[in-house]
Design an enzyme around this catalytic site. Structure first.
Site, mmCIF file in Angstrom:
data_model
loop_
_atom_site.group_PDB
_atom_site.id
_atom_site.type_symbol
_atom_site.label_atom_id
_atom_site.label_comp_id
_atom_site.label_asym_id
_atom_site.label_seq_id
_atom_site.Cartn_x
_atom_site.Cartn_y
_atom_site.Cartn_z
ATOM 1 N N ASP A 71 5.885 -5.770 6.689
ATOM 2 C CA ASP A 71 4.513 -5.270 6.854
ATOM 3 C C ASP A 71 3.577 -6.310 6.252
ATOM 4 O O ASP A 71 3.181 -6.216 5.094
ATOM 5 C CB ASP A 71 4.371 -3.918 6.158
ATOM 6 C CG ASP A 71 3.000 -3.298 6.375
ATOM 7 O OD1 ASP A 71 2.228 -3.824 7.198
ATOM 8 O OD2 ASP A 71 2.700 -2.290 5.714
ATOM 9 N N SER A 72 3.245 -7.318 7.051
ATOM 10 C CA SER A 72 2.526 -8.474 6.526
ATOM 11 C C SER A 72 1.073 -8.487 6.974
ATOM 12 O O SER A 72 0.673 -7.762 7.891
ATOM 13 C CB SER A 72 3.202 -9.768 7.000
ATOM 14 O OG SER A 72 3.052 -9.905 8.405
ATOM 15 N N SER A 73 0.320 -9.339 6.344
ATOM 16 C CA SER A 73 -1.037 -9.616 6.798
ATOM 17 C C SER A 73 -0.980 -10.608 7.948
ATOM 18 O O SER A 73 0.102 -11.041 8.373
ATOM 19 C CB SER A 73 -1.882 -10.164 5.643
ATOM 20 O OG SER A 73 -1.265 -11.313 5.097
ATOM 21 N N ASP A 74 -2.128 -11.008 8.474
ATOM 22 C CA ASP A 74 -2.174 -11.961 9.576
ATOM 23 C C ASP A 74 -1.698 -13.332 9.112
ATOM 24 O O ASP A 74 -1.730 -13.644 7.915
ATOM 25 C CB ASP A 74 -3.605 -12.057 10.127
ATOM 26 C CG ASP A 74 -4.024 -10.777 10.843
ATOM 27 O OD1 ASP A 74 -3.148 -10.114 11.410
ATOM 28 O OD2 ASP A 74 -5.226 -10.448 10.814
ATOM 29 N N ASP A 128 0.823 -1.218 0.000
ATOM 30 C CA ASP A 128 0.000 0.000 0.000
ATOM 31 C C ASP A 128 0.854 1.263 0.000
ATOM 32 O O ASP A 128 0.352 2.355 -0.280
ATOM 33 C CB ASP A 128 -0.970 0.012 1.179
ATOM 34 C CG ASP A 128 -0.280 -0.112 2.539
ATOM 35 O OD1 ASP A 128 0.884 0.312 2.676
ATOM 36 O OD2 ASP A 128 -0.920 -0.644 3.473
ATOM 37 N N TYR A 171 -7.862 -1.915 14.305
ATOM 38 C CA TYR A 171 -7.373 -3.284 14.494
ATOM 39 C C TYR A 171 -8.150 -3.977 15.608
ATOM 40 O O TYR A 171 -8.660 -3.322 16.522
ATOM 41 C CB TYR A 171 -5.882 -3.282 14.835
ATOM 42 C CG TYR A 171 -4.987 -3.163 13.639
ATOM 43 C CD1 TYR A 171 -4.431 -4.282 13.040
ATOM 44 C CD2 TYR A 171 -4.702 -1.911 13.085
ATOM 45 C CE1 TYR A 171 -3.606 -4.167 11.930
ATOM 46 C CE2 TYR A 171 -3.884 -1.782 11.979
ATOM 47 C CZ TYR A 171 -3.335 -2.923 11.408
ATOM 48 O OH TYR A 171 -2.541 -2.799 10.316
ATOM 49 N N ASP A 222 9.184 -12.864 -4.262
ATOM 50 C CA ASP A 222 9.147 -13.398 -2.910
ATOM 51 C C ASP A 222 10.261 -12.780 -2.070
ATOM 52 O O ASP A 222 11.434 -12.791 -2.462
ATOM 53 C CB ASP A 222 9.310 -14.916 -2.960
ATOM 54 C CG ASP A 222 9.320 -15.534 -1.582
ATOM 55 O OD1 ASP A 222 10.405 -15.901 -1.101
ATOM 56 O OD2 ASP A 222 8.238 -15.636 -0.975
ATOM 57 N N GLY A 223 9.879 -12.236 -0.919
ATOM 58 C CA GLY A 223 10.850 -11.550 -0.077
ATOM 59 C C GLY A 223 11.939 -12.459 0.450
ATOM 60 O O GLY A 223 13.108 -12.060 0.551
#
Length: 226
Positions: A92-95, A23, A160, A74-75
């Site tokens: 900065d990842s998702s769950d 984002d 959150y 891919d990181g």
């Protein structure tokens, strides 16, 4: 906070890697640090970036900074190919659901450690102490032997679950006399310039220190009875 805590805990961060964060919000905040010379982002899904640019321009403006280099890949693979390359790595990842589960496992932290320079700092999305201690505690325990210091901080965000989100923050040992962080990240070693501080809506040096102060139950659950 995810950007400013590790960056202000490092005396001279020049090269920063962001895993995820398509984002652009973390990029926007890193760009406030003039000492940073290169900002690299690895985002697996290019559509996240394009949609953010279209619908979230106030965040995606982070991509406009000329120091930003975008990699659609891919990181973990990128870090494997770039050893001892970065002063700060931010995930900065998702769950931890579906493909994102691997970002909360020890091998991914080993990859970050390998890609850090000596004295470098990682900061990763660390879930919430009210809901996810059963996930946070074993991860912190597993990576503690790998890193020089491992700490947990949090901030309050109404959108959150439980109104909080946490960060796992860890450092790689620095060589004697070398640059980098040597004492953990609870105290900032740099502070925002006055013009930058006026633009920040949440971070202050006082908030930085306070973010590491955990409720007693959380401190015991994550770190034991120390």
């Amino acid at each position: 906070m995810m950007a400013h805590v590790p960056l202000y805990a490092h005396p001279n961060p020049k090269k920063v890697l962001v895993i995820g964060g398509g984002d652009g919000g973390v990029l926007r905040e890193i760009a406030r640090h003039p000492c940073v010379e290169e900002i690299v982002i690895c985002e697996l899904d290019k559509d996240v970036i394009e949609i953010s640019k279209k619908y979230l321009p106030f965040m995606a403006k982070g991509f406009d900074d000329p120091r930003v280099k975008v990699n659609i890949m891919d990181g973990a693979k990128f870090m494997e190919e770039n050893q001892s390359a970065f002063d700060v790595i931010i995930t900065d990842s998702s769950d931890p659901v579906g493909p994102a589960c691997v970002l909360f496992e020890t091998p991914f932290y080993m990859a970050m450690h390998g890609s850090l320079r000596e004295g470098g700092i990682i900061c990763t999305q660390g879930e919430c102490v009210w809901l996810h201690v059963d996930l946070i505690q074993p991860l912190v325990k597993a990576i503690t032997p790998l890193f020089h210091t491992v700490e947990y901080a949090y901030c309050t965000i109404p959108s959150y679950p439980s109104g909080q989100i946490g960060f796992i923050i860890a450092t790689k040992a620095a060589a004697a006399g070398g640059e980098g962080n040597t004492k953990g990240c609870k105290v900032p070693v740099r502070e925002p310039e006055k013009d930058v501080q006026r633009e920040l809506r949440y971070y202050t040096p006082e908030i930085h220190r306070a973010s590491f102060v955990l409720p007693a139950f959380a401190k015991r659950a994550i770190f034991g009875d120390e």
